[in-house]
Scaffold this motif. Structure first.
Motif, PDB file in Angstrom:
ATOM      1  N   ALA A  52      35.157  27.237  42.902  1.00  0.00           N
ATOM      2  CA  ALA A  52      36.333  27.458  42.059  1.00  0.00           C
ATOM      3  C   ALA A  52      35.957  28.195  40.767  1.00  0.00           C
ATOM      4  CB  ALA A  52      37.006  26.129  41.731  1.00  0.00           C
ATOM      5  N   GLU A  53      34.842  27.831  40.146  1.00  0.00           N
ATOM      6  CA  GLU A  53      34.406  28.510  38.928  1.00  0.00           C
ATOM      7  C   GLU A  53      34.050  29.961  39.209  1.00  0.00           C
ATOM      8  OE1 GLU A  53      32.455  24.957  36.225  1.00  0.00           O
ATOM      9  OE2 GLU A  53      31.283  25.745  37.920  1.00  0.00           O
ATOM     10  N   MET A  54      33.404  30.187  40.350  1.00  0.00           N
ATOM     11  CA  MET A  54      33.058  31.558  40.717  1.00  0.00           C
ATOM     12  C   MET A  54      34.315  32.390  40.947  1.00  0.00           C
ATOM     13  SD  MET A  54      29.865  30.574  43.206  1.00  0.00           S
ATOM     14  CE  MET A  54      29.577  32.192  43.876  1.00  0.00           C
ATOM     15  N   ALA A  55      35.291  31.806  41.655  1.00  0.00           N
ATOM     16  CA  ALA A  55      36.543  32.523  41.904  1.00  0.00           C
ATOM     17  C   ALA A  55      37.262  32.835  40.597  1.00  0.00           C
ATOM     18  CB  ALA A  55      37.433  31.707  42.829  1.00  0.00           C
ATOM     19  N   SER A  56      37.268  31.873  39.680  1.00  0.00           N
ATOM     20  CA  SER A  56      37.934  32.077  38.396  1.00  0.00           C
ATOM     21  C   SER A  56      37.278  33.201  37.607  1.00  0.00           C
ATOM     22  CB  SER A  56      37.905  30.770  37.595  1.00  0.00           C
ATOM     23  OG  SER A  56      38.601  30.901  36.379  1.00  0.00           O
ATOM     24  N   GLY A  57      35.941  33.219  37.582  1.00  0.00           N
ATOM     25  CA  GLY A  57      35.232  34.298  36.899  1.00  0.00           C
ATOM     26  C   GLY A  57      35.485  35.645  37.542  1.00  0.00           C
ATOM     27  N   ALA A  58      35.502  35.660  38.876  1.00  0.00           N
ATOM     28  CA  ALA A  58      35.765  36.909  39.586  1.00  0.00           C
ATOM     29  C   ALA A  58      37.147  37.456  39.257  1.00  0.00           C
ATOM     30  CB  ALA A  58      35.633  36.683  41.090  1.00  0.00           C
ATOM     31  N   LEU A  59      38.144  36.587  39.219  1.00  0.00           N
ATOM     32  CA  LEU A  59      39.500  37.015  38.895  1.00  0.00           C
ATOM     33  C   LEU A  59      39.577  37.586  37.478  1.00  0.00           C
ATOM     34  CD1 LEU A  59      41.491  34.080  40.504  1.00  0.00           C
ATOM     35  CD2 LEU A  59      41.597  36.486  41.206  1.00  0.00           C
ATOM     36  N   ASN A  60      38.860  36.988  36.561  1.00  0.00           N
ATOM     37  CA  ASN A  60      38.874  37.481  35.187  1.00  0.00           C
ATOM     38  C   ASN A  60      38.290  38.882  35.099  1.00  0.00           C
ATOM     39  OD1 ASN A  60      39.407  37.292  32.430  1.00  0.00           O
ATOM     40  ND2 ASN A  60      37.449  36.322  31.961  1.00  0.00           N
ATOM     41  N   VAL A  61      37.201  39.112  35.825  1.00  0.00           N
ATOM     42  CA  VAL A  61      36.588  40.446  35.828  1.00  0.00           C
ATOM     43  C   VAL A  61      37.510  41.456  36.489  1.00  0.00           C
ATOM     44  CG1 VAL A  61      34.663  41.836  36.718  1.00  0.00           C
ATOM     45  CG2 VAL A  61      34.230  39.550  35.796  1.00  0.00           C
ATOM     46  N   LEU A  62      38.005  41.126  37.675  1.00  0.00           N
ATOM     47  CA  LEU A  62      38.808  42.071  38.438  1.00  0.00           C
ATOM     48  C   LEU A  62      40.127  42.402  37.743  1.00  0.00           C
ATOM     49  CD1 LEU A  62      38.245  40.638  42.028  1.00  0.00           C
ATOM     50  CD2 LEU A  62      37.132  42.624  40.976  1.00  0.00           C
ATOM     51  N   ASP A  63      40.714  41.417  37.082  1.00  0.00           N
ATOM     52  CA  ASP A  63      41.985  41.628  36.400  1.00  0.00           C
ATOM     53  C   ASP A  63      41.836  42.630  35.258  1.00  0.00           C
ATOM     54  OD1 ASP A  63      44.725  41.158  35.996  1.00  0.00           O
ATOM     55  OD2 ASP A  63      44.326  39.626  34.498  1.00  0.00           O
ATOM     56  N   ASN A  64      40.640  42.699  34.699  1.00  0.00           N
ATOM     57  CA  ASN A  64      40.382  43.618  33.598  1.00  0.00           C
ATOM     58  C   ASN A  64      39.754  44.933  34.045  1.00  0.00           C
ATOM     59  OD1 ASN A  64      40.782  42.244  30.702  1.00  0.00           O
ATOM     60  ND2 ASN A  64      40.134  40.671  32.157  1.00  0.00           N
ATOM     61  N   ALA A  65      39.358  45.006  35.326  1.00  0.00           N
ATOM     62  CA  ALA A  65      38.619  46.169  35.793  1.00  0.00           C
ATOM     63  C   ALA A  65      39.516  47.339  36.173  1.00  0.00           C
ATOM     64  CB  ALA A  65      37.750  45.786  36.994  1.00  0.00           C
ATOM     65  N   SER A  66      40.758  47.072  36.536  1.00  0.00           N
ATOM     66  CA  SER A  66      41.644  48.143  36.964  1.00  0.00           C
ATOM     67  C   SER A  66      43.093  47.761  36.677  1.00  0.00           C
ATOM     68  CB  SER A  66      41.477  48.422  38.462  1.00  0.00           C
ATOM     69  OG  SER A  66      42.449  49.334  38.931  1.00  0.00           O
ATOM     70  N   ASP A  67      43.898  48.758  36.328  1.00  0.00           N
ATOM     71  CA  ASP A  67      45.334  48.517  36.137  1.00  0.00           C
ATOM     72  C   ASP A  67      46.115  48.835  37.409  1.00  0.00           C
ATOM     73  OD1 ASP A  67      45.180  51.250  36.197  1.00  0.00           O
ATOM     74  OD2 ASP A  67      46.020  51.575  34.193  1.00  0.00           O
ATOM     75  N   ARG A  68      45.383  49.034  38.514  1.00  0.00           N
ATOM     76  CA  ARG A  68      46.031  49.361  39.792  1.00  0.00           C
ATOM     77  C   ARG A  68      45.903  48.221  40.801  1.00  0.00           C
ATOM     78  NH1 ARG A  68      44.965  55.515  41.464  1.00  0.00           N
ATOM     79  NH2 ARG A  68      46.955  55.102  42.528  1.00  0.00           N
ATOM     80  N   GLY A  69      45.518  47.042  40.318  1.00  0.00           N
ATOM     81  CA  GLY A  69      45.454  45.892  41.206  1.00  0.00           C
ATOM     82  C   GLY A  69      44.050  45.586  41.682  1.00  0.00           C
ATOM     83  N   MET A  70      43.954  44.650  42.613  1.00  0.00           N
ATOM     84  CA  MET A  70      42.640  44.196  43.082  1.00  0.00           C
ATOM     85  C   MET A  70      42.700  43.744  44.529  1.00  0.00           C
ATOM     86  SD  MET A  70      42.230  40.244  41.718  1.00  0.00           S
ATOM     87  CE  MET A  70      42.733  40.481  40.021  1.00  0.00           C
ATOM     88  N   PHE A  71      41.515  43.690  45.146  1.00  0.00           N
ATOM     89  CA  PHE A  71      41.329  42.989  46.416  1.00  0.00           C
ATOM     90  C   PHE A  71      40.125  42.069  46.251  1.00  0.00           C
ATOM     91  CE2 PHE A  71      39.289  42.369  50.542  1.00  0.00           C
ATOM     92  CZ  PHE A  71      40.339  41.783  51.227  1.00  0.00           C
ATOM     93  N   LEU A  72      40.333  40.783  46.524  1.00  0.00           N
ATOM     94  CA  LEU A  72      39.269  39.792  46.406  1.00  0.00           C
ATOM     95  C   LEU A  72      39.229  38.931  47.658  1.00  0.00           C
ATOM     96  CD1 LEU A  72      37.129  38.139  44.802  1.00  0.00           C
ATOM     97  CD2 LEU A  72      39.037  36.812  43.857  1.00  0.00           C
ATOM     98  N   MET A  73      38.040  38.744  48.206  1.00  0.00           N
ATOM     99  CA  MET A  73      37.827  37.801  49.304  1.00  0.00           C
ATOM    100  C   MET A  73      36.954  36.657  48.804  1.00  0.00           C
ATOM    101  SD  MET A  73      36.013  36.259  51.848  1.00  0.00           S
ATOM    102  CE  MET A  73      34.402  37.057  51.764  1.00  0.00           C
ATOM    103  N   VAL A  74      37.425  35.432  48.972  1.00  0.00           N
ATOM    104  CA  VAL A  74      36.685  34.232  48.579  1.00  0.00           C
ATOM    105  C   VAL A  74      36.441  33.407  49.834  1.00  0.00           C
ATOM    106  CG1 VAL A  74      36.704  32.130  47.190  1.00  0.00           C
ATOM    107  CG2 VAL A  74      37.779  34.222  46.306  1.00  0.00           C
ATOM    108  N   GLU A  75      35.175  33.087  50.100  1.00  0.00           N
ATOM    109  CA  GLU A  75      34.835  32.323  51.309  1.00  0.00           C
ATOM    110  C   GLU A  75      34.301  30.939  50.978  1.00  0.00           C
ATOM    111  OE1 GLU A  75      31.917  32.494  55.245  1.00  0.00           O
ATOM    112  OE2 GLU A  75      31.213  33.246  53.307  1.00  0.00           O
ATOM    113  N   GLY A  76      34.901  29.916  51.600  1.00  0.00           N
ATOM    114  CA  GLY A  76      34.294  28.593  51.639  1.00  0.00           C
ATOM    115  C   GLY A  76      33.388  28.556  52.862  1.00  0.00           C
TER     116      GLY A  76
END
Length: 436
Positions: free
Chosen positions: A273-297
């Motif tokens: 969960a912490e990793m996913a939260s950090g990833a979302l924070n980076v991706l949300d700031n990395a582009s104004d055209r959206g994101m694609f994220l895959m999170v695996e348990g």
């Protein structure tokens, strides 16, 4: 667009976690293969994703096979025949192309096929993969790389780090730490080669390199996060699953009937969960055209392989927590009008069923109360061709629902796993440039 994939997670893995956590289940059935009689147990949706508007089954078979509902529920052993692996199923979900076991991003002729991460990058979207197992393992690899064998970890790692300009790459596989998060006397470069590791640490790959648990926690709250991040927690194969403890014998053999969390959790690694939260924070700031994220348990699968109910439940609950984190992020930082969340699995592992299930008795429901191991039975140490659940919410969810053109007598409407990628390609367009 955020995909969350529970490796090895079938309907009963979800319910086993819910029974332990809440004393509730949602998908339990009793099926008599001889008469075909189906009895659905009363259920309670206790996980946030079980209330998503799109709730389907998904077929996961590998190249040249198929899913046949009548056979799947008429012969207890049928789903054990020619099961898929994570490389083939993740490739199917990531590319829309069904392939052979072991293939990473290749078609059956061993030719590379474009994946959702690559299409996202063509459209100027930020992209990333996060996993609780080795970052170069089959599922994250299939969403990024192209290789004829999932076992070529170092080749795959080099490709993931150097060739695809991921904004976020996070997962286990640290060469300098063991499964208990302790420093090794001699490094193990099985999952990443030494040159790539040293380049990542020095920043030569273009990523900010993080490895300590506190770094991941800080990333999730950072006001001005780095543009690109490679997170390699200080642990070997998995965040938690392979840690030693009293629920394992000296040789690593699981202790039968061991409860979840019998072994103290490692405190030196972040949670999924912490990793996913950090990833979302980076991706949300990395582009104004959206994101694609895959999170695996990723280690739900290992719990199934070892028929370890206690540790499988741990991994299921950790995956659930990551999903809740993603849902909270959507509702706090985005909206359900602009973000699609899909929760599903690559395949089922362990053929988990209720007590007394088998060829003569058919399928029986899991039973249990909060805080205790559910009554259950395992029927393989491998994978199965069983349908897995799929839940979706947000723009594009109706496109996924549209592809559910088959019906299973027990699980209801279902789609082929290749249709998941196809629905996204339909949404984004398939060309090399952004659709008008």
């Amino acid at each position: 667009m955020i995909f969350l994939i529970g490796d090895g997670m079938g309907y009963n893995q979800v319910d086993a976690g819910s029974l332990y956590e809440n004393g509730t289940s949602f998908n339990q059935v009793r099926v008599d293969p001889e008469t075909g009689k189906i009895e659905h147990e009363p259920g309670t949706a206790s996980q946030v994703y079980e209330n998503f508007p799109v709730r389907l089954g998904m077929a996961t078979y590998q190249h040249r096979n198929g899913y046949e509902p009548d056979k799947a529920w008429g012969d207890f052993a049928w789903v054990l025949k020619n099961p898929p692996d994570s490389a083939a199923t993740a490739t199917a979900m990531a590319t829309g192309v069904r392939t052979y076991n072991g293939a990473i991003g290749l078609d059956p002729d061993r030719l590379p096929v474009r994946n959702l991460t690559e299409r996202a990058q063509e459209l100027g979207k930020a992209s990333g993969v996060v996993t609780s197992v080795q970052f170069s393992h089959a599922t994250p690899a299939a969403f990024v790389a192209h290789n004829e064998s999932r076992g070529n970890y170092r080749q795959i790692a080099r490709e993931m780090v150097w060739e695809h300009e991921l904004d976020v790459l996070m997962g286990a596989g640290h060469p300098y730490f063991d499964d208990d998060g302790q420093a090794r006397d001699t490094p193990d470069f099985r999952y990443i080669d030494e040159a790539t590791y040293e380049a990542a640490v020095s920043g030569a790959t273009g990523h900010t390199f993080i490895e300590k648990a506190g770094d991941f926690a800080d990333l999730a709250d950072a006001f001005d996060p780095p543009e690109r991040v490679f997170g390699l927690p200080q642990v070997a194969r998995t965040l938690q699953f392979h840690r030693s403890g009293p629920d394992r014998d000296a040789d690593g053999t699981p202790v039968e009937g061991a409860e979840p969390y019998t072994a103290p959790e490692l405190r030196t690694v972040p949670s999924l969960a912490e990793m996913a939260s950090g990833a979302l924070n980076v991706l949300d700031n990395a582009s104004d055209r959206g994101m694609f994220l895959m999170v695996e348990g990723g280690a739900i699968d290992w719990g199934g392989h070892g028929n370890e109910m206690g540790r499988m439940i741990e991994e299921q609950l950790a995956f659930n927590e990551a999903i809740e984190t993603v849902v909270d992020w959507v509702e706090r930082e985005s909206s359900w009008q602009e973000t699609l969340v899909v929760v599903t699995a690559d395949h089922e592992t362990g053929y988990l069923a209720g007590p007394g299930a088998g060829a003569d008795t058919g399928w029986t429901p899991l039973r249990g109360e909060a805080g205790g191991l559910p009554e259950h039975s395992w029927h393989t140490g491998g994978h199965t061709n069983s349908l897995v659940p799929l839940y979706a919410k947000g723009p594009g969810a109706s496109r996924i629902d549209h592809h559910a053109r088959h019906t299973d007598p027990v699980r209801g409407d279902y789609l082929e796993n290749v249709k998941l990628a196809e629905s996204v390609f339909d949404f984004w367009g398939r060309g090399d440039t952004a659709s008008p």
